[in-house]
Design an enzyme around this catalytic site. Structure first.
Site, PDB file in Angstrom:
ATOM      1  N   SER A  31     -63.024 -36.736  40.182  1.00 19.76           N
ATOM      2  CA  SER A  31     -64.233 -36.484  40.969  1.00 19.76           C
ATOM      3  C   SER A  31     -64.500 -37.477  42.098  1.00 19.76           C
ATOM      4  O   SER A  31     -65.184 -37.147  43.061  1.00 19.76           O
ATOM      5  CB  SER A  31     -65.448 -36.424  40.041  1.00 19.76           C
ATOM      6  OG  SER A  31     -65.529 -37.601  39.258  1.00 19.76           O
ATOM      7  N   GLY A  46     -73.505 -41.514  26.480  1.00 18.05           N
ATOM      8  CA  GLY A  46     -74.526 -40.622  27.026  1.00 18.05           C
ATOM      9  C   GLY A  46     -74.134 -39.174  26.840  1.00 18.05           C
ATOM     10  O   GLY A  46     -73.904 -38.467  27.813  1.00 18.05           O
ATOM     11  N   ASP A  98     -75.593 -36.457  26.225  1.00 17.98           N
ATOM     12  CA  ASP A  98     -76.718 -35.505  26.239  1.00 17.98           C
ATOM     13  C   ASP A  98     -76.267 -34.073  26.518  1.00 17.98           C
ATOM     14  O   ASP A  98     -76.806 -33.128  25.952  1.00 17.98           O
ATOM     15  CB  ASP A  98     -77.749 -35.933  27.292  1.00 17.98           C
ATOM     16  CG  ASP A  98     -77.147 -35.964  28.677  1.00 17.98           C
ATOM     17  OD1 ASP A  98     -76.360 -36.883  28.954  1.00 17.98           O
ATOM     18  OD2 ASP A  98     -77.442 -35.064  29.476  1.00 17.98           O
ATOM     19  N   SER A 126     -78.503 -44.198  44.216  1.00 12.14           N
ATOM     20  CA  SER A 126     -77.843 -45.423  44.660  1.00 12.14           C
ATOM     21  C   SER A 126     -76.343 -45.192  44.644  1.00 12.14           C
ATOM     22  O   SER A 126     -75.563 -46.108  44.859  1.00 12.14           O
ATOM     23  CB  SER A 126     -78.228 -46.587  43.749  1.00 12.14           C
ATOM     24  OG  SER A 126     -77.972 -46.246  42.414  1.00 12.14           O
ATOM     25  N   GLU A 181     -68.065 -36.168  29.241  1.00 16.89           N
ATOM     26  CA  GLU A 181     -69.110 -37.126  29.617  1.00 16.89           C
ATOM     27  C   GLU A 181     -68.923 -38.419  28.826  1.00 16.89           C
ATOM     28  O   GLU A 181     -68.181 -38.462  27.851  1.00 16.89           O
ATOM     29  CB  GLU A 181     -70.498 -36.516  29.407  1.00 16.89           C
ATOM     30  CG  GLU A 181     -70.822 -36.241  27.960  1.00 16.89           C
ATOM     31  CD  GLU A 181     -72.185 -35.587  27.773  1.00 16.89           C
ATOM     32  OE1 GLU A 181     -73.000 -35.590  28.707  1.00 16.89           O
ATOM     33  OE2 GLU A 181     -72.430 -35.087  26.672  1.00 16.89           O
ATOM     34  N   GLY A 222     -71.894 -35.381  34.626  1.00 20.80           N
ATOM     35  CA  GLY A 222     -73.116 -36.177  34.573  1.00 20.80           C
ATOM     36  C   GLY A 222     -74.269 -35.194  34.374  1.00 20.80           C
ATOM     37  O   GLY A 222     -74.577 -34.766  33.271  1.00 20.80           O
ATOM     38  N   GLY A 246     -74.086 -32.195  35.537  1.00 23.68           N
ATOM     39  CA  GLY A 246     -73.470 -30.887  35.353  1.00 23.68           C
ATOM     40  C   GLY A 246     -73.306 -30.040  36.603  1.00 23.68           C
ATOM     41  O   GLY A 246     -72.961 -28.866  36.511  1.00 23.68           O
ATOM     42  N   LYS A 271     -69.060 -35.078  46.019  1.00 29.90           N
ATOM     43  CA  LYS A 271     -70.471 -34.842  46.344  1.00 29.90           C
ATOM     44  C   LYS A 271     -70.694 -34.447  47.800  1.00 29.90           C
ATOM     45  O   LYS A 271     -71.699 -33.853  48.131  1.00 29.90           O
ATOM     46  CB  LYS A 271     -71.319 -36.053  45.985  1.00 29.90           C
ATOM     47  CG  LYS A 271     -71.512 -36.184  44.479  1.00 29.90           C
ATOM     48  CD  LYS A 271     -72.900 -36.643  44.123  1.00 29.90           C
ATOM     49  CE  LYS A 271     -73.158 -36.597  42.639  1.00 29.90           C
ATOM     50  NZ  LYS A 271     -72.194 -37.384  41.856  1.00 29.90           N
TER      51      LYS A 271
HETATM   52  C1  LIG Z   1     -71.997 -37.467  40.616  1.00 33.12           C
HETATM   53  C2  LIG Z   1     -70.649 -37.707  40.098  1.00 33.12           C
HETATM   54  C3  LIG Z   1     -70.190 -37.103  38.902  1.00 33.12           C
HETATM   55  C4  LIG Z   1     -71.065 -36.241  38.041  1.00 33.12           C
HETATM   56  O1  LIG Z   1     -71.408 -35.048  38.695  1.00 33.12           O
HETATM   57  P1  LIG Z   1     -72.561 -34.122  38.146  1.00 33.12           P
HETATM   58  O2  LIG Z   1     -72.600 -32.977  39.069  1.00 33.12           O
HETATM   59  O3  LIG Z   1     -73.834 -34.920  38.132  1.00 33.12           O
HETATM   60  O4  LIG Z   1     -72.183 -33.740  36.736  1.00 33.12           O
HETATM   61  C5  LIG Z   1     -68.882 -37.323  38.516  1.00 33.12           C
HETATM   62  N1  LIG Z   1     -68.059 -38.119  39.232  1.00 33.12           N
HETATM   63  C6  LIG Z   1     -68.466 -38.716  40.372  1.00 33.12           C
HETATM   64  C7  LIG Z   1     -67.493 -39.564  41.100  1.00 33.12           C
HETATM   65  C8  LIG Z   1     -69.760 -38.537  40.846  1.00 33.12           C
HETATM   66  O5  LIG Z   1     -70.154 -39.132  41.984  1.00 33.12           O
END
Ligand SMILES: *Cc1c(COP(=O)(O)O)cnc(C)c1O
Length: 322
Positions: free
Chosen positions: A305, A209, A211, A79, A205, A180, A182, A54
């Site tokens: 991620s 959830g 979706d 959060s 996912e 999450g 996307g 992120k």
């Molecule tokens: C936010 C997050 C996701 C999901 O990412 P999206 O862009 O919302 O699909 C996956 N893994 C981690 C560790 C995240 O912080």
């Protein structure tokens, strides 16, 4: 429909991130390759700054602020990892940041966000609508709201991870991406389409959830109640408008993983690869292992991620009998 980001935007984001974000390592596991009779490449965003991909989207978005926006600052509600990503990016760029967090958010997350320099405003999630509250504060202070996934600069920044992966290892047959809202999935798909056009990009996912899966199959965005899952970074109720438009066009399929499969993947990462991966970060591997995709003889990318997990919870996950 707003304009969708393109691979040119991902490339521009990579330029802005140069010298600020880490080029995260690509790791392999001989054990896994043998077990799957495949070549698996893990792109390890758990080693990114603040511990998750992120940072890429947040830093890219804040880098594009004009002088007035920089002065007034950025605001976000989260959060989780998005809060820390905005707080750290804002500090690095000398921009003020306000993060709205629920009053019952774990103190560790509040502390981490404050430690990165963010001003945390807490709210009662049972009494106050966080989106309304965020918009009120944004309007009062002239701040720019940066959402966690449905924003062209956030998507383009997120796509820089897959861009690095393809540039390092070359073309792939499959890329599995934790999903999450996307943002990571759609950004990764932009990079795949440009750098490895035959690669099938697959979102994964939480089963509780699904979706995004329902949305892809029905052709329009499906909204669900907040899912109960250990994958706290993927407890989204719906994908975004921008992310869904890219997912529909460029993503082959969306699979799901159960919490038990996430724990199994987490233990594999810890035991075999010495990697600390948070539950949400295990989605990609769980999908590759259990999604029924025939991987024998294939070159497979797995996006890991993030690695931000409370150590007490982590210990419980690892100790639980599989
Ligand atoms: C936010 C997050 C996701 C999901 O990412 P999206 O862009 O919302 O699909 C996956 N893994 C981690 C560790 C995240 O912080």
């Amino acid at each position: 429909m707003p304009v969708l980001p393109t691979f040119a935007d991902v490339a521009a984001a990579a330029g802005r991130l140069e010298g600020h974000a880490h080029h995260t390592p690509v790791l392999r596991s001989g054990t896994l390759d043998q077990r799957l009779d495949a070549q698996v490449f893990f792109k390890c965003e758990n080693f990114q700054r603040m511990g998750a991909f992120k940072f890429r989207g947040a830093f890219n978005a804040l880098s594009r602020f004009d002088a007035a926006q920089r002065k007034a600052g950025a605001i976000a509600f989260s959060s989780g990892n998005h809060a820390q990503a905005i707080a750290l990016s804002a500090r690095l760029l000398g921009i003020p940041a306000v993060i709205l967090m629920p009053a019952d958010a774990p103190q560790a997350k509040v502390d981490a966000t404050r430690a990165y320099g963010g001003e945390v405003i807490r709210f009662d999630r049972y009494k106050q609508d966080r989106e309304v509250l965020t918009r009120e504060i944004a309007a009062q202070r002239g701040m720019t709201l940066i959402p966690p996934f449905d924003h062209a600069d956030v998507i383009a920044g997120a796509g820089t991870s897959a861009k690095e992966l393809f540039e390092e290892v070359g073309a792939l047959d499959y890329l599995f991406v934790c999903t999450g809202g996307g943002g990571l999935l759609s950004g990764s798909a932009l990079s795949a389409r440009a750098l490895s056009p035959d690669c099938k990009v697959i979102g994964v996912e939480p089963e509780a959830g699904n979706d995004a899966q329902q949305s892809l199959r029905s052709g329009s965005i499906v909204r669900i109640p907040t899912p109960q899952t250990i994958a706290d970074g993927a407890q989204t109720q719906a994908v975004g408008e921008l992310t869904f438009a890219i997912i529909r066009r460029d993503v082959s399929d969306i699979l799901t993983a159960t919490d038990a499969q996430l724990v199994e993947a987490m233990r594999f990462f810890a035991e075999r690869m010495k990697l600390v991966v948070e539950p949400t970060g295990c989605l990609g591997l769980a999908g590759a292992l259990h999604g029924g995709v025939p991987l024998a003889g294939k070159r497979v990318g797995v996006l890991v991620s993030g690695g931000n997990v409370d150590l007490q919870r982590y210990g419980q996950f690892l100790a639980a009998v599989a």
